[in-house]
Structures are given as structure tokens and as C-alpha cells.
Design an enzyme around this catalytic site. Structure first.
Site, PDB file in Angstrom:
ATOM      1  N   ASP A 194       1.036  -1.140   0.170  1.00 60.63           N
ATOM      2  CA  ASP A 194       0.123  -0.119   0.219  1.00 60.63           C
ATOM      3  C   ASP A 194       1.033   1.083  -0.105  1.00 60.63           C
ATOM      4  O   ASP A 194       2.136   1.124   0.183  1.00 60.63           O
ATOM      5  CB  ASP A 194      -1.057  -0.058   1.274  1.00 60.63           C
ATOM      6  CG  ASP A 194      -2.316   0.744   0.802  1.00 60.63           C
ATOM      7  OD1 ASP A 194      -2.300   1.798   0.473  1.00 60.63           O
ATOM      8  OD2 ASP A 194      -2.946   0.207   1.169  1.00 60.63           O
TER       9      ASP A 194
ATOM     10  N   THR B  42     -16.962   0.626   2.179  1.00 61.27           N
ATOM     11  CA  THR B  42     -15.570   1.007   2.357  1.00 61.27           C
ATOM     12  C   THR B  42     -15.484   2.552   2.315  1.00 61.27           C
ATOM     13  O   THR B  42     -16.489   3.087   1.885  1.00 61.27           O
ATOM     14  CB  THR B  42     -14.528   0.449   1.323  1.00 61.27           C
ATOM     15  OG1 THR B  42     -14.816   0.973   0.080  1.00 61.27           O
ATOM     16  CG2 THR B  42     -14.753  -1.006   1.177  1.00 61.27           C
TER      17      THR B  42
ATOM     18  N   VAL C  55     -19.902  -1.756  -1.897  1.00 63.73           N
ATOM     19  CA  VAL C  55     -19.457  -2.135  -0.664  1.00 63.73           C
ATOM     20  C   VAL C  55     -19.104  -1.314   0.530  1.00 63.73           C
ATOM     21  O   VAL C  55     -18.471  -0.163   0.155  1.00 63.73           O
ATOM     22  CB  VAL C  55     -18.261  -2.992  -1.023  1.00 63.73           C
ATOM     23  CG1 VAL C  55     -17.621  -3.693   0.138  1.00 63.73           C
ATOM     24  CG2 VAL C  55     -18.663  -4.148  -2.145  1.00 63.73           C
TER      25      VAL C  55
ATOM     26  N   TYR D 115     -14.165   5.781 -13.606  1.00 66.28           N
ATOM     27  CA  TYR D 115     -13.850   4.475 -12.699  1.00 66.28           C
ATOM     28  C   TYR D 115     -14.599   3.209 -13.725  1.00 66.28           C
ATOM     29  O   TYR D 115     -13.862   2.444 -13.815  1.00 66.28           O
ATOM     30  CB  TYR D 115     -14.722   4.662 -11.490  1.00 66.28           C
ATOM     31  CG  TYR D 115     -14.700   3.490 -10.578  1.00 66.28           C
ATOM     32  CD1 TYR D 115     -13.480   3.098  -9.760  1.00 66.28           C
ATOM     33  CD2 TYR D 115     -15.872   2.626 -10.576  1.00 66.28           C
ATOM     34  CE1 TYR D 115     -13.545   2.221  -8.904  1.00 66.28           C
ATOM     35  CE2 TYR D 115     -15.763   1.565  -9.674  1.00 66.28           C
ATOM     36  CZ  TYR D 115     -14.691   1.304  -8.762  1.00 66.28           C
ATOM     37  OH  TYR D 115     -14.692   0.297  -7.925  1.00 66.28           O
TER      38      TYR D 115
ATOM     39  N   VAL E 109       0.883   1.398  -7.048  1.00 66.79           N
ATOM     40  CA  VAL E 109       0.871   0.498  -8.326  1.00 66.79           C
ATOM     41  C   VAL E 109       0.971   1.090  -9.650  1.00 66.79           C
ATOM     42  O   VAL E 109       1.162   0.265 -10.439  1.00 66.79           O
ATOM     43  CB  VAL E 109      -0.609  -0.240  -8.037  1.00 66.79           C
ATOM     44  CG1 VAL E 109      -0.858  -0.849  -6.863  1.00 66.79           C
ATOM     45  CG2 VAL E 109      -1.823   0.899  -8.308  1.00 66.79           C
TER      46      VAL E 109
ATOM     47  N   LYS F 136     -12.406   0.057 -14.986  1.00 65.71           N
ATOM     48  CA  LYS F 136     -12.664  -1.322 -14.594  1.00 65.71           C
ATOM     49  C   LYS F 136     -13.560  -2.276 -15.745  1.00 65.71           C
ATOM     50  O   LYS F 136     -13.132  -3.155 -15.811  1.00 65.71           O
ATOM     51  CB  LYS F 136     -13.936  -1.114 -13.406  1.00 65.71           C
ATOM     52  CG  LYS F 136     -13.652  -0.565 -12.140  1.00 65.71           C
ATOM     53  CD  LYS F 136     -12.455  -1.186 -11.439  1.00 65.71           C
ATOM     54  CE  LYS F 136     -11.888  -0.535 -10.065  1.00 65.71           C
ATOM     55  NZ  LYS F 136     -11.130  -1.349  -9.587  1.00 65.71           N
TER      56      LYS F 136
END
Length: 256
Positions: free
Chosen positions: A37, A183, A181, A148, A59, A152
Site C-alpha cells: 500500500d 468501504t 461495498v 472509474y 501501483v 474497470k
């Protein structure tokens, strides 16, 4: 006997959210986990708690990937799995999205997966596994998340190509496609990662109650269990596939 006994797995974006739950579950199932991370304090604390190794990994930087792979093999002598979980989300109408914002999302979500596959696969043990994190918006459209959704969709394509190209070594590549989700990243009502988790979960459930047939947002640990399935021998004959985990959101429109 754990489902991942003896396996070494890198999980990106593992300091919190889905990645954290994946790292915790994989370690509990016997894997030697590398927590990767850019949130160093959180990542190091998690790694210490679960007996894992932490590496700093942006990343979108190829040199960071090379360093992470080297650190993993130096520590454990092998590399058997990768969960490309790191991702970012920006809410904006497509016509109002600045190019810099669009490219930032693509760099993390799409290029990050590409670089992960490119760096890890050559060093991975035959029979290894790669799980890429796409989204239900990687299979359909959704207003206000154009960058996004585009990134994806690309992850699903990368997954299929990588599955074909790596099948000869027995390396399986699949994608998880979560819906809403709970988060910090996906909750527009409460972006503060330090907010009370019970309250943010209730807020997200209220937001999605009418959209999701099961009447609530998903939980990160539920996505982690799907990632575990795709990383373990339970899915030994599955590759190149996107797996939706969305509470029924994409099933259709209810008129009842």
C-alpha cells in the site's frame, strides 16, 4: 489445514477496506501475505498484527512493483498469488471530468493491474493465481463514475487476455466485480476513513436499500471470501472470468 497453506500472496491496497480483509483472511488461511500500500502507517500496523510483511507500493510505478516482487522473493523465496485490489473512485459527470482526474483513475485502477501482472507473472510459481479487482461498473454503465467505469471495464479485458496467455503455466487469472461495498472509498455519504464504521454502514445501507435486491451494501469481508475462493484450489478449473458480488444489483429491475 488452511486453504492457502504454503502460498505467498501479495495483496495491494491492503491497508484498509477490501484489501485489509483479504490480507486478514488469507493470513488466517495459512498464506504468507505481503501487505502492499501507500498508507505506510496503516499497512505496517496491519502487517505486524497478522504476521505479514509490509511493502510500500504505488501501483502506478513500475519501479515500485519491481521492488515489491524482489522484497517478496527475498523474504519468502517464492511468489504464488497476487490480488490486484488497489483502486480509487472519483464521482463526477463525464463532461465535467478533467483529463487529469480521468488519467489519475486510469493510472491506479487500470495501469496498476497491468503493471502488477507484468511484474509478478514472470516471477510467479507455475500454478499461481491472480485476482484482479474490477467492479459491477466494469460490466455495465453508471452515471457519475465515468472514469472509474472505463478503468474497470479495462480490468475485465486485461483479466481475460492474461488468463489466455498464462494458462500454459497453469496460472489462473480471474476478476471480482463488487457492487456497493461498505468501504471509505465507495461511500459518498461518509468519505472519512476514521468515521464510525457502524454508522457509515447504516448510511450506505439506506442509500442502496432501493437499488440492491438484498437491501444493503456489501461488506469487505464478503468480497474477501470470493477472492479467497479464486486464490485457492476450490476454483482450480476457473480462469478468465469476472465474478459479480453485488447483492443482486445487476440481476434486473424489480417492479414489485
Amino acid at each position: 489445514m488452511g486453504k492457502l497453506d504454503g502460498r505467498v500472496v501479495i495483496v495491494t491496497g491492503a491497508a484498509r477496506g477490501q484489501g485489509e480483509q483479504e490480507a486478514r483472511l488469507f493470513a488466517a488461511e495459512g498464506a504468507r501475505v505481503v501487505v502492499a500500500d501507500v498508507l505506510d502507517d496503516r499497512g505496517e500496523a496491519l502487517a505486524k498484527e497478522i504476521g505479514a510483511r509490509y511493502v510500500h507500493l504505488d501501483v502506478g510505478r513500475e519501479e515500485d512493483w519491481r521492488a515489491a516482487v524482489t522484497a517478496t522473493k527475498d523474504a519468502y523465496g517464492q511468489l504464488d498469488g497476487l490480488v490486484n485490489n488497489a483502486g480509487i473512485l472519483r464521482f463526477n459527470s463525464l463532461l465535467d471530468t478533467p483529463v487529469d482526474e480521468f488519467m489519475q483513475v486510469v493510472r491506479v485502477n487500470q495501469v496498476g493491474c497491468f503493471l502488477g501482472i507484468k511484474a509478478v507473472a514472470p516471477e510467479m510459481s507455475d500454478g499461481g493465481t491472480i485476482v484482479n479487482t474490477s467492479s459491477c461498473t466494469g460490466l455495465t454503465g453508471m452515471a457519475a463514475v465515468g472514469a472509474y467505469a472505463a478503468s474497470k471495464h479495462a480490468v475485465v479485458g486485461l483479466t481475460r487476455v492474461a488468463a489466455l496467455e498464462l494458462a500454459g503455466r497453469g496460472i489462473r487469472v480471474n476478476a471480482v466485480c463488487p457492487g456497493a461495498v461498505d468501504t471509505a472509498m465507495s461511500n459518498p455519504a461518509s468519505p472519512d476513513p476514521d468515521a464510525d464504521p457502524e454508522q457509515t454502514a447504516k448510511g450506505l445501507d439506506r442509500l442502496y436499500r432501493k437499488l440492491v435486491p438484498l437491501g444493503r451494501a456489501g461488506r469487505p469481508e464478503e468480497v474477501a471470501r470470493l477472492a479467497l475462493f479464486l486464490t485457492s484450489q476450490d476454483s482450480s478449473y476457473i480462469t478468465g472470468q469476472p465474478f459479480v458480488i453485488d447483492g443482486g444489483w445487476l440481476a434486473g429491475v424489480s417492479v414489485i
